[in-house]
Design an enzyme around this catalytic site. Structure first.
Site, short mmCIF file in Angstrom:
data_model
loop_
_atom_site.label_atom_id
_atom_site.label_comp_id
_atom_site.label_asym_id
_atom_site.label_seq_id
_atom_site.Cartn_x
_atom_site.Cartn_y
_atom_site.Cartn_z
N ASP A 1 52.97 16.14 2.17
CA ASP A 1 52.24 14.97 1.63
C ASP A 1 51.73 14.07 2.75
OD1 ASP A 1 53.15 16.10 -0.65
OD2 ASP A 1 54.56 14.52 -1.16
N SER B 1 51.62 8.86 -3.94
CA SER B 1 51.38 7.44 -3.66
C SER B 1 52.28 6.97 -2.53
CB SER B 1 51.56 6.59 -4.91
OG SER B 1 52.83 6.80 -5.45
N SER B 2 53.52 7.47 -2.45
CA SER B 2 54.41 6.95 -1.41
C SER B 2 53.99 7.43 -0.02
CB SER B 2 55.88 7.27 -1.70
OG SER B 2 56.08 8.64 -1.82
N ALA C 1 52.51 9.98 -10.49
CA ALA C 1 51.61 11.03 -10.98
C ALA C 1 51.69 12.29 -10.14
CB ALA C 1 50.18 10.51 -11.02
N ASP D 1 57.04 23.88 1.48
CA ASP D 1 56.98 23.19 2.79
C ASP D 1 58.35 23.04 3.43
OD1 ASP D 1 57.68 21.15 0.95
OD2 ASP D 1 56.30 19.66 1.78
C1 GLA Z 1 56.78 16.61 -3.10
C2 GLA Z 1 57.27 16.57 -1.66
C3 GLA Z 1 56.54 17.60 -0.79
C4 GLA Z 1 56.57 18.98 -1.44
C5 GLA Z 1 56.16 18.90 -2.92
C6 GLA Z 1 56.33 20.22 -3.62
O1 GLA Z 1 55.46 16.19 -3.18
O2 GLA Z 1 57.09 15.29 -1.10
O3 GLA Z 1 57.10 17.63 0.51
O4 GLA Z 1 57.84 19.58 -1.30
O5 GLA Z 1 56.89 17.93 -3.62
O6 GLA Z 1 55.50 21.18 -3.10
#
Ligand code: GLA
Length: 387
Positions: free
Chosen positions: A174, A129-130, A125, A38
């Site tokens: 996320d 969660s954040s 995990a 991403d």
């Molecule tokens: C974390 C980051 C995301 C992404 C993933 C790996 O979750 O918050 O932005 O980079 O790692 O794909």
């Protein structure tokens, strides 16, 4: 906890008021494939899950944001005009970080808020969660104040909050997945343009099993930021041969013509990202064509690349995936999320689920001394208002 229990707890903590109490929910996520792509402008394929964060919120008559959590004892009270990041604010920094993004848009409310947070995403995990906390608060403030900011823009604001208040230079995946999730679908997102489409998750007799490794993941955020910087450095090496500004702009074939000229560490990091973007496109084609075992194979390749080229898996996640991949009825398994601990996802046939859980639990405990937890993933809708 039920909604009614949350309402009762809120009133017992903050008392009654003429202001209405609202509750919002924002989910965690799994990522089917497209890991660490991403922030390189590539594709991802996340899906929202049924675990997430509940934000119970009411306008405050005094200019303070008060933050309580069902699970964490500390109570924070923050004056509206003193919203800089502070080390002693702990988890409340996520809330203040989100509020600060509204202020940056000149959307400063005169009232404060009373907030009670309840989250059921297992912490640490790798299930976001954040992001689910941030999105629940952003959506709540946006709704209460009728700012009418689109959810995708709220996701970008929460990403910014994570950069500024949590110090993690994450991509958009996320927060986007939490906000825009759709029941029984994954989100095929181009992280450069934010164009996206929903891909129905039709797995016939298969299920997605989440396995939480419960492993210690010290230094997670600094290792994450290290990878972000290594990718930027890899772009600089590639720029000696091709005009690109992000790793997503070079194809696998073009990269192969120059990879030997790049120092090993950066070659490996770039190779993971460039091939992972390609795998994500192929995985979507496989899902759309109902080729589930091909999809599973691509997941296995993804884990392999994260293990050897990107080096973000670690022995706990590697143990789970290698045991999982050897179990009859499991057709694909990989880590999901940022890595350095966290969870894996596996595609498991209905008739093998019990066996899968027994073998994973026994073998993982035997090798690491830690208990793993398995759940069947329920793919759910994104952020929404409950009351
Ligand atoms: C974390 C980051 C995301 C992404 C993933 C790996 O979750 O918050 O932005 O980079 O790692 O794909």
């Amino acid at each position: 906890m039920t909604i009614q229990e949350l309402q009762t707890l809120f009133i017992s903590k903050y008392g009654h008021s003429h202001e209405p109490l609202h509750i919002y929910f924002s989910p965690g996520r799994i990522n089917l494939i497209g890991e660490h792509t991403d922030y390189n402008g590539g594709y991802v394929l996340p899906a929202a899950i049924s675990y997430g964060t509940y934000c119970c919120i009411r306008k405050n008559s005094i200019p303070y944001i008060e933050c309580l959590s069902v699970q964490i004892p500390q109570h924070y009270t923050i004056l509206l005009n003193d919203i800089s990041k502070k080390n002693n604010l702990g988890w409340a920094n996520y809330i203040i970080g989100v509020y600060a993004q509204f202020v940056k848009k000149q959307l400063q409310s005169h009232n404060g808020y009373q907030i009670l947070i309840y989250g059921n995403v297992p912490q640490g995990a790798g299930l976001s969660s954040s992001a689910s906390l941030e999105m629940s608060v952003a959506y709540a403030i946006n709704d209460i104040e009728q700012y009418n900011i689109p959810v995708i823009e709220l996701a970008s604001m929460c990403q910014q909050a994570e950069h500024e208040y949590a110090g993690v230079h994450c991509g958009i995946m996320d927060q986007f997945a939490s906000g825009m999730g759709k029941k029984d679908s994954a989100i095929y997102l181009n992280c450069k343009t934010l164009d996206f489409s929903y891909v129905p998750i039709v797995l016939d007799e298969y299920n997605i099993i989440i396995t939480n490794s419960n492993s210690p993941h010290a230094l997670e955020s600094s290792k994450y930021n290290e990878r972000v910087n290594e990718c930027k450095q890899a772009v600089k090496y590639i720029q000696q041969y091709y005009t690109i500004s992000q790793l997503s702009e070079i194809s696998v074939n073009k990269f192969k013509t120059i990879e030997e000229k790049i120092p090993e560490l950066y070659r490996k990091r770039a190779r993971h990202v460039i091939t992972e973007i390609d795998r994500t496109q192929k995985a979507v084609e496989a899902l759309n064509a109902g080729k589930i075992s091909l999809f599973g194979n691509i997941m296995n390749e993804s884990h392999n690349s994260l293990q050897h080229d990107y080096e973000v898996t670690g022995m706990y996640l590697d143990t789970i995936t290698s045991v999982a991949q050897s179990i009859d009825g499991c057709i694909g398994s990989r880590m999901t999320g940022g890595g350095f601990g966290g969870s894996t996802i596996s595609i498991v046939h209905n008739s093998s689920i019990q066996n899968f859980i027994t073998i994973i639990s026994t073998e993982y405990h035997k090798i690491t001394g830690i208990e793993a937890n398995c759940y069947i993933a329920q793919i759910s809708n994104g952020t929404h208002k409950i009351i």
